[in-house]
Design a protein around this motif. Structure first.
Motif, mmCIF file in Angstrom:
data_model
loop_
_atom_site.group_PDB
_atom_site.id
_atom_site.type_symbol
_atom_site.label_atom_id
_atom_site.label_comp_id
_atom_site.label_asym_id
_atom_site.label_seq_id
_atom_site.Cartn_x
_atom_site.Cartn_y
_atom_site.Cartn_z
ATOM 1 N N LEU A 174 11.769 28.194 -22.535
ATOM 2 C CA LEU A 174 12.603 29.388 -22.483
ATOM 3 C C LEU A 174 13.277 29.655 -23.818
ATOM 4 O O LEU A 174 13.534 28.742 -24.601
ATOM 5 C CB LEU A 174 13.675 29.219 -21.402
ATOM 6 N N ASP A 175 13.599 30.902 -24.028
ATOM 7 C CA ASP A 175 14.402 31.297 -25.188
ATOM 8 C C ASP A 175 15.813 31.685 -24.804
ATOM 9 O O ASP A 175 16.740 31.568 -25.621
ATOM 10 C CB ASP A 175 13.756 32.505 -25.892
ATOM 11 N N ALA A 176 16.006 32.183 -23.574
ATOM 12 C CA ALA A 176 17.311 32.699 -23.176
ATOM 13 C C ALA A 176 17.491 32.587 -21.669
ATOM 14 O O ALA A 176 16.519 32.559 -20.909
ATOM 15 C CB ALA A 176 17.463 34.162 -23.613
ATOM 16 N N VAL A 177 18.753 32.534 -21.266
ATOM 17 C CA VAL A 177 19.110 32.450 -19.853
ATOM 18 C C VAL A 177 20.174 33.501 -19.561
ATOM 19 O O VAL A 177 21.161 33.616 -20.289
ATOM 20 C CB VAL A 177 19.642 31.049 -19.485
ATOM 21 N N TYR A 178 19.950 34.264 -18.505
ATOM 22 C CA TYR A 178 20.942 35.232 -18.021
ATOM 23 C C TYR A 178 21.568 34.683 -16.754
ATOM 24 O O TYR A 178 20.866 34.302 -15.808
ATOM 25 C CB TYR A 178 20.274 36.585 -17.748
ATOM 26 N N VAL A 179 22.904 34.636 -16.713
ATOM 27 C CA VAL A 179 23.625 34.000 -15.615
ATOM 28 C C VAL A 179 24.388 35.062 -14.833
ATOM 29 O O VAL A 179 25.285 35.725 -15.370
ATOM 30 C CB VAL A 179 24.608 32.939 -16.145
ATOM 31 N N ALA A 210 22.083 23.056 -23.204
ATOM 32 C CA ALA A 210 21.385 21.778 -23.365
ATOM 33 C C ALA A 210 19.900 21.982 -23.644
ATOM 34 O O ALA A 210 19.267 21.160 -24.321
ATOM 35 C CB ALA A 210 21.575 20.920 -22.116
ATOM 36 N N LEU A 211 19.342 23.083 -23.145
ATOM 37 C CA LEU A 211 17.930 23.386 -23.373
ATOM 38 C C LEU A 211 17.712 24.158 -24.676
ATOM 39 O O LEU A 211 16.573 24.498 -25.007
ATOM 40 C CB LEU A 211 17.380 24.203 -22.202
ATOM 41 N N GLY A 212 18.797 24.458 -25.391
ATOM 42 C CA GLY A 212 18.684 25.208 -26.638
ATOM 43 C C GLY A 212 18.409 26.680 -26.428
ATOM 44 O O GLY A 212 17.818 27.336 -27.299
ATOM 45 N N CYS A 213 18.854 27.226 -25.286
ATOM 46 C CA CYS A 213 18.608 28.625 -24.963
ATOM 47 C C CYS A 213 19.837 29.479 -25.284
ATOM 48 O O CYS A 213 20.974 29.059 -25.056
ATOM 49 C CB CYS A 213 18.294 28.780 -23.474
ATOM 50 N N HIS A 214 19.588 30.679 -25.776
ATOM 51 C CA HIS A 214 20.658 31.649 -25.901
ATOM 52 C C HIS A 214 21.102 32.072 -24.505
ATOM 53 O O HIS A 214 20.343 31.966 -23.532
ATOM 54 C CB HIS A 214 20.195 32.855 -26.705
ATOM 55 N N VAL A 215 22.346 32.552 -24.405
ATOM 56 C CA VAL A 215 22.945 32.814 -23.095
ATOM 57 C C VAL A 215 23.564 34.203 -23.051
ATOM 58 O O VAL A 215 24.268 34.608 -23.982
ATOM 59 C CB VAL A 215 24.035 31.767 -22.778
ATOM 60 N N LEU A 216 23.316 34.907 -21.961
ATOM 61 C CA LEU A 216 24.093 36.089 -21.608
ATOM 62 C C LEU A 216 24.663 35.823 -20.227
ATOM 63 O O LEU A 216 23.916 35.666 -19.256
ATOM 64 C CB LEU A 216 23.230 37.350 -21.600
ATOM 65 N N CYS A 217 26.000 35.748 -20.139
ATOM 66 C CA CYS A 217 26.661 35.368 -18.893
ATOM 67 C C CYS A 217 27.486 36.528 -18.362
ATOM 68 O O CYS A 217 28.163 37.225 -19.129
ATOM 69 C CB CYS A 217 27.554 34.153 -19.129
ATOM 70 N N GLU A 218 27.426 36.710 -17.056
ATOM 71 C CA GLU A 218 28.258 37.738 -16.441
ATOM 72 C C GLU A 218 29.727 37.366 -16.537
ATOM 73 O O GLU A 218 30.088 36.215 -16.767
ATOM 74 C CB GLU A 218 27.873 37.946 -14.977
#
Length: 329
Positions: A62-67, A83-91
């Motif tokens: 993965l490259d990114a995680v949306y929460v 921890a996985l080195g993913c960029h994050v967009l969080c609500e």
């Protein structure tokens, strides 16, 4: 970029899947505590992986995680993404307390990944144009701001938002954080002190469904804000008032673009034309710019922490009946 969605939420379904694809990215997995919900979401949107365990994200490259899970579950998802080195967009709100939000921000910083907060309203055309007028001092010295953000919460969105304080329910954590970010985006500052009153007016059980408050800023400006879940026939409004002119935006505090923006001046009212860009697509484009190290208008993790601090101070003021300083520590 390859994305995983944590939370098979309404906002993910109605807005974020399409936004990710509109910027040329791909959603490859969805995680939900309910296997049935994850599988239904994956089928609906043509997503390959339907998962129930955050640990299963490892190995998906993965490259990114949306929460967009319930607010109490955000921290675990963001820490796993970092921890996985993913960029994050969080609500929003990032969490239920500042300590958890700070751990999320620090984990992403330590991992060298970008963390964004999905404060979509700042990407409305009205917000961007209002900020430009303010930068040009088009209102003269500022006097005050007013935010009326009372809506009717759709039945499919009610659930935990109106009856589960443990999950982060209540209108203050849901909407006041947006108002804090909108005013900070426009004014360049967050409040230093607030006082608030909340009530339950027929929709909620155990949490507030209506709130009114006054905010004091370091610059001396005061703001009035109103958040509500229970007004089906209300329009929303965002106003910045100055000594020489004012800006009045109506129906711009929504998920969809549009609304009206009027610049009220001595030489007459000027209606400013708004574009109809998708707010969530713009947010993802700003995230891409942030990842590339370019100037951007993304609401950062730190911005999300500050908007949460405002909401928590409002709740404390309503509980104690006192003016409460906003702690951003």
């Amino acid at each position: 970029m390859k994305w995983a969605f944590v939370g098979a939420s309404n906002i993910a379904s109605e807005w974020m899947v399409g936004a990710v694809r509109a910027v040329g990215d791909e959603v490859v997995a969805v995680v939900s505590g309910s296997a049935e919900r994850a599988q239904a979401f994956a089928r609906q949107h043509g997503i390959t992986q339907a998962l129930t365990d955050l640990g299963a994200l490892a190995g998906l490259e993965l490259d990114a995680v949306y929460v967009s899970s319930t607010n109490d579950q955000h921290e675990a998802a963001v820490l796993q993404a970092a921890a996985l080195g993913c960029h994050v967009l969080c609500e929003k709100p990032l969490a239920l307390d500042l300590a958890a939000a700070r751990r999320m921000v620090e984990a992403c910083r330590a991992a060298g990944v970008v963390m964004g907060t999905n404060h979509h309203l700042r990407h409305n055309s009205a917000h961007r144009q209002m900020r430009e007028v303010l930068r040009q001092q088009g209102l003269g010295p500022l006097v005050s701001a007013r935010v009326s953000h009372s809506v009717f919460l759709r039945a499919q969105l009610q659930g935990w938002r109106i009856d589960n304080p443990g999950a982060g329910g209540g209108v203050v954590l849901d909407i006041a954080v947006h108002n804090a970010d909108s005013l900070a985006f426009l004014l360049g500052e967050y409040p230093v002190e607030v006082m608030a009153m909340t009530q339950q007016r027929g929709m909620s059980r155990g949490v507030e469904d209506d709130a009114m408050s006054l905010w004091q800023f370091a610059s001396g400006l005061c703001a009035f804000t109103h958040q509500g879940y229970n007004t089906p026939h209300a329009s929303n409004r965002l106003e910045i008032l100055g000594q020489q002119a004012s800006l009045e935006a109506r129906n711009v505090l929504n998920q969809a673009p549009g609304g009206e923006l009027v610049w009220r001046r001595a030489d007459g009212d000027l209606s400013l034309r708004l574009d109809h860009d998708n707010l969530y697509v713009r947010a993802l484009r700003e995230l891409h710019r942030a990842i590339a190290g370019q100037p951007n208008d993304l609401a950062s993790g730190e911005d999300g922490l500050k908007s949460l601090a405002v909401a928590l101070a409002l709740l404390e003021s309503a509980r104690t009946g006192r003016r409460v300083p906003v702690s951003y520590a």
